[in-house]
Enzyme design. Sequence first.
Site, mmCIF file in Angstrom:
data_model
loop_
_atom_site.group_PDB
_atom_site.id
_atom_site.type_symbol
_atom_site.label_atom_id
_atom_site.label_comp_id
_atom_site.label_asym_id
_atom_site.label_seq_id
_atom_site.Cartn_x
_atom_site.Cartn_y
_atom_site.Cartn_z
ATOM 1 N N ALA A 158 18.268 -37.240 32.245
ATOM 2 C CA ALA A 158 19.247 -38.064 32.948
ATOM 3 C C ALA A 158 20.318 -38.438 31.929
ATOM 4 C CB ALA A 158 18.564 -39.312 33.481
ATOM 5 N N GLY A 205 14.605 -36.196 32.893
ATOM 6 C CA GLY A 205 14.971 -35.808 34.262
ATOM 7 C C GLY A 205 15.067 -34.306 34.445
ATOM 8 N N GLU A 246 11.030 -40.273 27.560
ATOM 9 C CA GLU A 246 11.565 -41.575 27.989
ATOM 10 C C GLU A 246 11.043 -42.763 27.188
ATOM 11 O OE1 GLU A 246 10.785 -39.125 29.999
ATOM 12 O OE2 GLU A 246 12.241 -38.967 31.614
ATOM 13 N N GLU A 271 11.609 -33.247 34.997
ATOM 14 C CA GLU A 271 11.240 -33.794 36.314
ATOM 15 C C GLU A 271 11.852 -32.958 37.439
ATOM 16 O OE1 GLU A 271 12.486 -37.804 35.073
ATOM 17 O OE2 GLU A 271 10.565 -38.498 35.863
HETATM 18 N N1 COA Z 1 22.300 -37.883 28.308
HETATM 19 C C1 COA Z 1 23.578 -37.922 27.906
HETATM 20 N N2 COA Z 1 24.080 -37.093 26.984
HETATM 21 C C2 COA Z 1 23.256 -36.195 26.437
HETATM 22 C C3 COA Z 1 21.902 -36.096 26.804
HETATM 23 C C4 COA Z 1 21.432 -36.988 27.799
HETATM 24 N N3 COA Z 1 20.183 -36.966 28.223
HETATM 25 N N4 COA Z 1 21.324 -35.115 26.079
HETATM 26 C C5 COA Z 1 22.282 -34.603 25.297
HETATM 27 N N5 COA Z 1 23.452 -35.247 25.517
HETATM 28 C C6 COA Z 1 24.737 -35.016 24.862
HETATM 29 C C7 COA Z 1 24.784 -35.568 23.443
HETATM 30 O O1 COA Z 1 25.080 -36.964 23.479
HETATM 31 C C8 COA Z 1 25.889 -34.742 22.840
HETATM 32 O O2 COA Z 1 27.134 -35.236 23.301
HETATM 33 P P1 COA Z 1 28.371 -35.412 22.274
HETATM 34 O O3 COA Z 1 28.636 -34.027 21.742
HETATM 35 O O4 COA Z 1 29.482 -35.936 23.123
HETATM 36 O O5 COA Z 1 27.903 -36.343 21.215
HETATM 37 C C9 COA Z 1 25.685 -33.379 23.482
HETATM 38 O O6 COA Z 1 24.941 -33.626 24.671
HETATM 39 C C10 COA Z 1 24.907 -32.414 22.627
HETATM 40 O O7 COA Z 1 23.680 -33.009 22.265
HETATM 41 P P2 COA Z 1 23.162 -33.152 20.745
HETATM 42 O O8 COA Z 1 22.207 -34.299 20.703
HETATM 43 O O9 COA Z 1 24.323 -33.197 19.808
HETATM 44 O O10 COA Z 1 22.408 -31.770 20.563
HETATM 45 P P3 COA Z 1 21.205 -31.453 19.555
HETATM 46 O O11 COA Z 1 21.039 -29.989 19.567
HETATM 47 O O12 COA Z 1 21.413 -32.142 18.268
HETATM 48 O O13 COA Z 1 19.892 -32.135 20.242
HETATM 49 C C11 COA Z 1 18.432 -32.690 22.073
HETATM 50 C C12 COA Z 1 19.418 -31.668 21.456
HETATM 51 C C13 COA Z 1 18.092 -32.227 23.469
HETATM 52 C C14 COA Z 1 17.168 -32.778 21.217
HETATM 53 C C15 COA Z 1 19.113 -34.072 22.114
HETATM 54 O O14 COA Z 1 20.403 -33.930 22.742
HETATM 55 C C16 COA Z 1 18.361 -35.135 22.858
HETATM 56 O O15 COA Z 1 17.385 -35.665 22.359
HETATM 57 N N6 COA Z 1 18.831 -35.507 24.090
HETATM 58 C C17 COA Z 1 18.265 -36.557 24.857
HETATM 59 C C18 COA Z 1 16.956 -36.147 25.492
HETATM 60 C C19 COA Z 1 16.342 -37.290 26.256
HETATM 61 O O16 COA Z 1 15.942 -38.292 25.704
HETATM 62 N N7 COA Z 1 16.284 -37.120 27.584
HETATM 63 C C20 COA Z 1 15.669 -38.070 28.448
HETATM 64 C C21 COA Z 1 16.663 -38.968 29.030
HETATM 65 S S1 COA Z 1 15.889 -40.162 30.075
#
Ligand code: COA
Length: 260
Positions: A66, A112, A135, A115
């Site tokens: 999400a 999400g 989460e 999910e």
């Molecule tokens: N919500 C909003 N933005 C998100 C996102 C999310 N769930 N997941 C990734 N993004 C965004 C990042 O903020 C980043 O945006 P920016 O370039 O404007 O800063 C972009 O997507 C790229 O992500 P980034 O974190 O730089 O890539 P990465 O390769 O370093 O890491 C992940 C990849 C998936 C490990 C990492 O993005 C992450 O942990 N995301 C969140 C996962 C999460 O907790 N999901 C559950 C949400 S309830």
Amino acid sequence: MDFENIYIEEENNLATITINRPKKLNALNKRTIEELHVAFKELDEDRDIKVIIITGSGEKAFVAGADISEFANFSVKEGRQLSAVGQQHLFDFVENLSTPVIAAINGFALGGGLELAMACHFRVASSNARMGLPEVSLGVIPGYGGTQRLPQLVGKGRAMEMIMTAGMIDSDKAFGYGLVNHVVSSEELLPFCMKIASRISNNSSVAIKHAIKAINAGFKYDADGYSVEIDAFGNCFGTDDFKEGTSAFLDKRKADFPGS
Ligand code: COA
């Protein structure tokens, strides 16, 4: 509705929905959830569409969760509503769709995103995919059905561990857990899903609709799966598809289901 965050491709009796916010790793914001609701509803109502595949754009992510930026300041009431509306509009909606939905997991499927994949009828992953429900690392729990569907798919102990550790598992582990049905290379992912979809589309879409309903009933606390199966089985006998399927078998020819 004009779609900004998804696009749909149709070929033969198959529709592929691609979530298209690659710069945000296809994170599910409110608009994307609404667009997906509309897309699934329209495709389900289209009698020519027999199977839907959902995937993410780019090679990195199916859906990275999400959209955290949208709910970071939410109150208790807003949090509850986010979960309730999301479940109703997308996750439960997809699970109970009459048209089979396959998740083609092409990269990160987190929060999400996993999910959503779990709400689909089954899942195929590319070998580079990684899945998890992170989460609790954000101080919240899975709110789009993850606490229910993950234990259904992988068992309670594994779900507890995955949710408590907030960790990710790779495709091979997900396959071993029964979370995904197949693991294939990134290049093979969509062609492979299309092959399965094509096999599904040869069968009676009316019977498949009844099968989805009966299978899902077994996982609902307020339904008796066996009774739902009896009704659904009986209802099949009143369909044109049943007449065609049984006649074709007896005539030793391939069935051409009218879909009614
Ligand atoms: N919500 C909003 N933005 C998100 C996102 C999310 N769930 N997941 C990734 N993004 C965004 C990042 O903020 C980043 O945006 P920016 O370039 O404007 O800063 C972009 O997507 C790229 O992500 P980034 O974190 O730089 O890539 P990465 O390769 O370093 O890491 C992940 C990849 C998936 C490990 C990492 O993005 C992450 O942990 N995301 C969140 C996962 C999460 O907790 N999901 C559950 C949400 S309830």
